[in-house]
Design an enzyme around this catalytic site. Structure first.
Site, PDB file in Angstrom:
ATOM      1  N   GLU A 206       0.831  -1.223   0.000  1.00 33.11           N
ATOM      2  CA  GLU A 206       0.000   0.000   0.000  1.00 33.11           C
ATOM      3  C   GLU A 206       0.857   1.260   0.000  1.00 33.11           C
ATOM      4  O   GLU A 206       2.069   1.216   0.236  1.00 33.11           O
ATOM      5  CB  GLU A 206      -0.942  -0.009   1.201  1.00 33.11           C
ATOM      6  CG  GLU A 206      -0.217  -0.082   2.531  1.00 33.11           C
ATOM      7  CD  GLU A 206      -0.868   0.733   3.625  1.00 33.11           C
ATOM      8  OE1 GLU A 206      -1.324   1.855   3.348  1.00 33.11           O
ATOM      9  OE2 GLU A 206      -0.890   0.249   4.767  1.00 33.11           O
TER      10      GLU A 206
ATOM     11  N   ASP B 174     -11.221  -0.416   6.543  1.00 34.42           N
ATOM     12  CA  ASP B 174     -10.414  -1.625   6.326  1.00 34.42           C
ATOM     13  C   ASP B 174     -11.219  -2.870   6.707  1.00 34.42           C
ATOM     14  O   ASP B 174     -11.163  -3.901   6.017  1.00 34.42           O
ATOM     15  CB  ASP B 174      -9.129  -1.590   7.168  1.00 34.42           C
ATOM     16  CG  ASP B 174      -8.129  -0.549   6.693  1.00 34.42           C
ATOM     17  OD1 ASP B 174      -8.400   0.113   5.672  1.00 34.42           O
ATOM     18  OD2 ASP B 174      -7.087  -0.392   7.348  1.00 34.42           O
TER      19      ASP B 174
ATOM     20  N   LYS C 177      -2.976  -1.626  14.790  1.00 31.27           N
ATOM     21  CA  LYS C 177      -2.198  -0.595  15.471  1.00 31.27           C
ATOM     22  C   LYS C 177      -2.634  -0.474  16.927  1.00 31.27           C
ATOM     23  O   LYS C 177      -3.826  -0.465  17.224  1.00 31.27           O
ATOM     24  CB  LYS C 177      -2.332   0.731  14.723  1.00 31.27           C
ATOM     25  CG  LYS C 177      -1.495   0.723  13.442  1.00 31.27           C
ATOM     26  CD  LYS C 177      -1.500   2.051  12.751  1.00 31.27           C
ATOM     27  CE  LYS C 177      -2.651   2.203  11.798  1.00 31.27           C
ATOM     28  NZ  LYS C 177      -2.618   1.362  10.607  1.00 31.27           N
TER      29      LYS C 177
HETATM   30  N1  PSU Z   1       0.099   0.575   8.737  1.00 32.51           N
HETATM   31  C1  PSU Z   1       1.131   1.379   9.097  1.00 32.51           C
HETATM   32  N2  PSU Z   1       0.998   2.711   8.893  1.00 32.51           N
HETATM   33  C2  PSU Z   1      -0.117   3.273   8.320  1.00 32.51           C
HETATM   34  C3  PSU Z   1      -1.195   2.422   7.936  1.00 32.51           C
HETATM   35  C4  PSU Z   1      -1.029   1.087   8.157  1.00 32.51           C
HETATM   36  O1  PSU Z   1       2.144   0.883   9.607  1.00 32.51           O
HETATM   37  O2  PSU Z   1      -0.161   4.491   8.127  1.00 32.51           O
HETATM   38  C5  PSU Z   1      -2.438   3.031   7.274  1.00 32.51           C
HETATM   39  C6  PSU Z   1      -3.107   1.992   6.379  1.00 32.51           C
HETATM   40  O3  PSU Z   1      -3.222   2.573   5.087  1.00 32.51           O
HETATM   41  C7  PSU Z   1      -4.485   1.785   6.993  1.00 32.51           C
HETATM   42  C8  PSU Z   1      -4.743   3.130   7.567  1.00 32.51           C
HETATM   43  O4  PSU Z   1      -5.447   1.373   6.050  1.00 32.51           O
HETATM   44  O5  PSU Z   1      -3.481   3.432   8.179  1.00 32.51           O
HETATM   45  C9  PSU Z   1      -5.920   3.147   8.517  1.00 32.51           C
HETATM   46  O6  PSU Z   1      -6.473   4.422   8.532  1.00 32.51           O
HETATM   47  P1  PSU Z   1      -7.903   4.686   9.218  1.00 32.51           P
HETATM   48  O7  PSU Z   1      -7.686   4.412  10.683  1.00 32.51           O
HETATM   49  O8  PSU Z   1      -8.190   6.146   8.934  1.00 32.51           O
HETATM   50  O9  PSU Z   1      -8.879   3.785   8.584  1.00 32.51           O
END
Ligand code: PSU
Ligand code: MN
Length: 308
Positions: A28, A145, A162
């Site tokens: 990604e 996601d 995370k």
């Molecule tokens: N993994 C990482 N760093 C990131 C992400 C994933 O180590 O920045 C990103 C991915 O693109 C994931 C996004 O889909 O964070 C999630 O964002 P949100 O919480 O706004 O859905």
């Protein structure tokens, strides 16, 4: 005509590998454009691609550039995403808008797996997937996601979710969304920066071959959800839970104080934790994402060696 073909640009190296049924691993771009600072982000992106190639797999980093979907990027395009400015964060719901308005955008896990699937790629590696945020019961902040994982048959390699998220709620949501959750050589659900979260994974596989076999079976049954492989960060790179938790609490407090909401939440928290940890969390993020790219490559090789 407004057909998929007109919107899709598959890099010649990736196209060649796909047509010969050679292994291709999707990566990604939001992790590059919005998850890490420059220049560490471009160094990471190049290192990840080199590592994947070393395993005999073609990397396909995915992004939207000037309104076109790119499956596989050249070094100029990677640089533009890492240091270009004006790069949108494109989740699955934003893809059509980004294309119609000819924008440039980095794709999140949800957008990347959707596009990788369209291109015929089966395996994808990232750092950590998005999930259910803490206080989601009041904010309703739940990552797309999870929705896309529920409807995309793909192997997704991550270091868990995370640690800034609510891990037990995310695990419940993964179950409700019929996502298969597998620990790689572990029974413990990893917590991104640390190897342990205190929660169990659902299933366990001990080798890339076992994972490939599981996915072939998953597809043979017509299942349309993802198989989420959770791969703990290497021991030498982990940040102990009690240390990282302090930084996360400070970052979360500042996030709510500043009333940051929506898609800027995750980039804000990751950046704040890098500052608070004096760059330690960035090193760990890079290490775990490279570790996932390596496992993703190994799984892709095993898949390509198996009978269709
Ligand atoms: N993994 C990482 N760093 C990131 C992400 C994933 O180590 O920045 C990103 C991915 O693109 C994931 C996004 O889909 O964070 C999630 O964002 P949100 O919480 O706004 O859905
Ligand atoms: Mn969100």
């Amino acid at each position: 005509m407004n057909s998929l073909k007109n919107h899709l640009s598959i890099n010649p190296e990736v196209e060649n590998a796909l047509s010969k049924k050679q292994p291709v691993l999707a990566l990604e771009s939001t992790i590059i454009a919005h998850g890490m600072p420059y220049p560490e982000n471009i160094e990471f992106a190049q290192q990840a691609e080199t590592l994947v190639r070393k395993h005999g797999v073609t990397p396909a980093t995915i992004a939207i550039i000037n309104g076109k979907i790119h499956i596989g990027l050249d070094s100029e395009q990677l640089e533009k995403l890492a240091n270009g400015g004006n790069v949108e964060k494109v989740a699955v719901r934003d893809i059509a808008f980004a294309i119609a308005q000819k924008l440039t955008g980095a794709t999140t896990v949800s957008a990347t797996i959707h596009l990788a699937h369209l291109a015929g790629i089966d395996v994808f590696a990232t750092g950590g997937i998005g999930g259910v945020h803490r206080n989601a019961e009041t904010t309703f902040d739940i990552s797309q996601d999870l929705i896309e994982l529920s409807r995309t048959a793909m192997i997704v390699v991550s270091a868990g979710v995370k640690a800034i998220l609510d891990i037990p709620k995310t695990l419940e949501s993964l179950e409700a969304n019929a996502v298969s959750v597998v620990g790689y050589q572990t029974n413990e659900f990893p917590a991104f920066y640390s190897r342990a979260s205190g929660y169990k994974t659902v299933h366990r596989c001990n080798s890339p071959a076992e994972i490939a076999e599981l996915f072939k079976t998953h597809k043979a049954l017509g299942l349309q959800s993802a198989v989420l492989i959770t791969n703990p960060v290497p021991k030498s790179n982990e940040i102990p839970k009690n240390v990282i938790d302090k930084y996360i609490d400070v970052a979360l407090a500042e996030c709510s104080e500043k009333r940051i909401v929506g898609k800027t939440v995750t980039p804000f928290l990751l950046k704040k934790i890098v500052e608070l940890s004096n760059g330690e969390s960035l090193k760990t993020n890079i290490a775990l994402a490279l570790n996932n790219a390596k496992l993703g490559a190994q799984i892709t090789i095993k898949l390509s060696e198996m009978e269709p």
